[in-house]
Design a protein around this motif. Structure first.
Motif, PDB file in Angstrom:
ATOM      1  N   LYS A   1       0.829  -1.213   0.000  1.00  0.00           N
ATOM      2  CA  LYS A   1       0.000   0.000   0.000  1.00  0.00           C
ATOM      3  C   LYS A   1       0.868   1.270   0.000  1.00  0.00           C
ATOM      4  N   SER A   2       1.870   1.302   0.907  1.00  0.00           N
ATOM      5  CA  SER A   2       2.735   2.493   0.950  1.00  0.00           C
ATOM      6  C   SER A   2       3.546   2.617  -0.333  1.00  0.00           C
ATOM      7  N   THR A   3       3.925   1.471  -0.892  1.00  0.00           N
ATOM      8  CA  THR A   3       4.668   1.492  -2.154  1.00  0.00           C
ATOM      9  C   THR A   3       3.833   2.163  -3.237  1.00  0.00           C
TER      10      THR A   3
ATOM     11  N   LEU B   1      -3.954   9.282   1.093  1.00  0.00           N
ATOM     12  CA  LEU B   1      -3.762   9.318   2.548  1.00  0.00           C
ATOM     13  C   LEU B   1      -3.254   7.958   2.995  1.00  0.00           C
ATOM     14  N   ASP B   2      -1.973   7.894   3.369  1.00  0.00           N
ATOM     15  CA  ASP B   2      -1.369   6.607   3.717  1.00  0.00           C
ATOM     16  C   ASP B   2      -1.502   6.356   5.220  1.00  0.00           C
ATOM     17  N   GLU B   3      -2.450   5.519   5.567  1.00  0.00           N
ATOM     18  CA  GLU B   3      -2.703   5.156   6.973  1.00  0.00           C
ATOM     19  C   GLU B   3      -2.757   6.372   7.896  1.00  0.00           C
ATOM     20  N   THR B   4      -3.461   7.390   7.437  1.00  0.00           N
ATOM     21  CA  THR B   4      -3.613   8.586   8.252  1.00  0.00           C
ATOM     22  C   THR B   4      -4.330   8.257   9.555  1.00  0.00           C
TER      23      THR B   4
ATOM     24  N   MET C   1       1.665  11.491   4.440  1.00  0.00           N
ATOM     25  CA  MET C   1       2.596  10.382   4.664  1.00  0.00           C
ATOM     26  C   MET C   1       2.280   9.595   5.928  1.00  0.00           C
ATOM     27  N   GLN C   2       2.635   8.319   5.855  1.00  0.00           N
ATOM     28  CA  GLN C   2       2.460   7.462   7.040  1.00  0.00           C
ATOM     29  C   GLN C   2       3.449   7.864   8.134  1.00  0.00           C
ATOM     30  N   TYR C   3       4.669   8.213   7.727  1.00  0.00           N
ATOM     31  CA  TYR C   3       5.695   8.614   8.695  1.00  0.00           C
ATOM     32  C   TYR C   3       6.335   9.936   8.290  1.00  0.00           C
TER      33      TYR C   3
HETATM   34 MG   LIG Z   1       2.320   1.238   4.770  1.00  0.00          MG
END
Ligand SMILES: [Mg+2]
Ligand SMILES: Nc1ncnc2c1ncn2[C@@H]1O[C@H](COP(=O)(O)OP(=O)(O)O)[C@@H](O)[C@H]1O
Lengths: 250, 389
Positions: free
Chosen positions: A46-48, A171-174, A90-92
């Motif tokens: 997913k993040s990729t 939205l990555d795992e917001t 971003m997730q991080y």
């Molecule tokens: Mg991820």
């Protein structure tokens, strides 16, 4: 009406053990105003997908294409993509010492619109958005993400999305790491931007929890680097009841 | 107990010496006013190992010219500026040379500029001392700054022009005095500058000591702060930017020779271009008497391009167990790609993103001086340097 098309996307990364394929043919089409949830187990890519849309240099596209209103996104640099209207929460989010939030926001807004915003109205706009997200005014004097709690980082991402007014937001795992109150506040921010700007949203999540507050038009189940199944909001309910087990090979 | 560690990086290779670097006990160094007491400089000597001695441009010679016309200052109420004979008993009280170049400067400066801030005087505006060089003749200068009891002042010493200068600066911060001392090195290319700063802190005094070095082929500063009364505090900050071919060396030393004192040492630098070289040797000594000491020293370097090299060595010598805290950190590294990606993902071009990140990193130190015009002017010097990359 804008359209973001992802066609047969294959992406790999360089690892110590050599090149590793992660995305294995992703097809997705998002139109303005649509909310798409992408749900999948950890490590499914997913993040990729999110980073590849934004253009992170670590991820190499080996096949397929990404088009924004027919324009080839893959040929654009990271900042060109953002100026074309793509946004990644971003997730991080990373810390940037010595760069204040207010300086950062103003610089980003200037870059996106091509001219410095009128100071008076800009300050007011920032203050209102921060108010809506229940962020303390002193926040803007702090350095970007430095010493922010997990929840503060996520609010700061949504603040940027509201102020920069992209056409499409990933939205990555917001939702991860937020308590219920913060989850509501952040979801309201997404819904506001969605309504105000006819924003197209790609909402990446591991859990169904956030879908109580943000109603998806489409749900895509993401497994092993591609979409395994898609449907409407009812698919999320089934995932909540059954989990990802039936998609993951034993 | 001796703790030392090192972190050196040049190019992509990282060396870590870990604990156990051979270390001459810092306080045991020989001291003398006379250049003849020091052997000729040789790169095999620990003190000079990072430096090609030809870069000294004669600052290590027996005979040097003198600076006097190059020193500008404005008379200010509550402060006296006097050129006194260097044989005067008020010279050499605070510190004596620990190396050949400092001794050459000591021996050859026949006059000393004594700057005395009277007791109880509180200055709102910074005192300015401008040193404007105009030749490459190796020269000597000696300053003695006395902040008398209960005074509170800021002194900005700024070096510019073309100069080859050996400089000794004694700083006497008396009991309960407060001094904010800033030394800016913004020389033209072709300049070499080697300075020793000796600060002595009396009981419950406070010294903020800052060095900001951007211009000059060689700039080496050895700032020493010695606590002689209890309850005092020193904050030593440094910021530097080395371009291709520049050598910038900082060797701060804090001597905790009194109990219950606090020291914070923070140096940050950036390097770009071929043979840009910075050296940071940070020594802290906590003597047996220095119970209740609280100290932390930090050095960070950003390597912006290939071909640059940052050496960074923190040393902490602790002779008493009864301390509040003691720590150090040192890191030299590449640009953080994730920071750049984050800014670019918000539409900011890669050049602008780099500029933001580096400026933020360095301006943080400039801001600590609290001197508005220095912050502004030096920020634009940095902006120019970054624009050149
Ligand atoms: Mg991820
Ligand atoms: N930069 C990278 N280097 C090596 N492996 C990576 C990198 N990024 C992702 N991966 C691997 O790719 C797979 C998918 O990761 P990711 O996209 O982060 O998944 P998700 O966000 O769904 O949890 C995982 O196996 C992960 O270890």
């Amino acid at each position: 009406m804008a359209i973001l098309q992802i066609k047969n996307l294959h992406v790999s990364v360089d690892t110590d053990q050599g090149t590793k394929g992660i995305l294995k043919g992703v097809d997705l089409t998002i139109r303005s105003g649509e909310i798409h949830a992408v749900m999948g187990p950890n490590g499914s890519g997913k993040s990729t997908l999110a980073y590849s849309i934004a253009g992170h240099p670590k991820y190499q596209v080996t096949d397929g294409e990404i088009l924004l209103d027919g324009e080839n996104v893959l040929e654009m640099s990271v900042d060109e993509r953002a100026r074309a209207g793509l946004f990644l929460a971003m997730q991080y989010p990373v810390e940037i010492p010595g760069v204040s939030v207010s300086n950062f926001l103003r610089t980003a807004k200037t870059a996106i619109t091509g001219e410095a915003p009128a100071l008076r109205t800009w300050i007011k706009e920032v203050r209102e958005s921060m108010d809506n997200l229940k962020m303390d005014p002193t926040f803007s004097e702090r350095n970007v993400n430095e010493g922010f709690s997990g929840g503060e980082k996520k609010r700061h991402e949504i603040l940027q999305m509201e102020l920069l007014k992209p056409r499409f937001a990933v939205l990555d795992e917001t939702d991860s790491g937020l308590d219920v109150d913060a989850l509501k506040i952040v979801s309201e921010g997404v819904n506001r931007a969605h309504t105000a700007n006819d924003l197209g949203v790609l909402l990446i999540t591991h859990y169904t929890r956030i879908l109580k507050y943000i109603k998806p038009d489409f749900v895509h189940v993401f497994v092993d680097g591609k979409v395994a199944e898609q449907g409407g909001a009812e698919l999320a309910d089934r995932l909540e009841a059954e989990g990802y087990d039936r998609y993951v090979k034993a | 107990m001796t703790d030392s560690s090192a972190n050196v990086q040049h190019g992509l290779i990282e060396h870590s010496h870990g604990a156990g670097v051979p270390l001459q006990i810092r306080s045991d160094r020989p001291r003398s006013k006379s250049v003849s007491d020091f052997a000729a400089i040789d790169q095999r000597q620990d003190l000079w190992r990072y430096l090609d001695s030809s870069a000294l441009k004669g600052l290590d010679a027996d005979v040097l010219a003198e600076y006097k016309n190059e020193v500008q200052f404005a008379e200010t109420a509550g402060v006296t500026f006097t050129w006194i004979e260097s044989t005067d008993s008020r010279v050499g009280l605070i510190g004596l040379p620990e190396d050949r170049v400092a001794a050459a400067a000591y021996t050859n400066a026949s006059k000393t500029l004594l700057v005395e801030i009277a007791m109880d005087v509180v200055l709102v505006e910074p005192l300015r001392i401008n040193i404007v060089g105009s030749s490459n003749t190796a020269s000597a200068l000696h300053l003695v700054i006395v902040a008398n009891k209960f005074s509170d002042a800021t002194i900005v010493l700024e070096h510019s022009g073309l100069g080859v200068l050996g400089e000794n600066i004694e700083i006497d911060v008396q009991d309960e005095a407060k001094l904010n001392f800033v030394s800016v090195q913004n020389w033209e290319s072709g300049s070499s500058h080697v300075a020793a700063h000796y600060s002595r802190l009396g009981r419950s005094s406070y010294l903020k000591h800052s060095v900001a070095t951007f211009g000059g082929d060689l700039v080496r500063i050895t700032p020493v702060s010695t606590f002689t009364g209890s309850g005092a505090e020193v904050e030593m900050n440094g910021v530097y930017f080395a371009d291709a071919g520049q050598h910038i060396e900082n060797r701060p030393f804090v001597d905790h020779a009194a109990p219950n004192c606090k020291s914070r040492v923070t140096y940050k630098g950036a390097l770009q271009g071929n043979k840009a070289h910075t050296v940071w040797i940070g020594d802290v000594l906590i003597r047996v008497v220095a119970e209740g000491t609280d100290t932390y020293e930090l050095n960070r370097n950003l390597l912006l391009t290939d071909g640059a090299r940052a050496d960074s060595v923190p040393n902490l010598e602790i002779e008493t167990g009864e301390i509040e805290g003691a720590g150090h950190a040192s890191a030299s590294g590449r640009f953080d790609d994730e920071q750049l990606f984050y800014l670019q993902a918000r539409g900011i071009t890669v050049d602008e993103a780099r500029r933001l990140v580096v400026l933020g990193f360095l301006v943080d130190i400039l801001q600590r001086t609290g001197v508005e015009d220095v912050i502004e002017r030096m920020t634009s010097v940095l902006e120019d340097k970054l624009g050149r990359s």
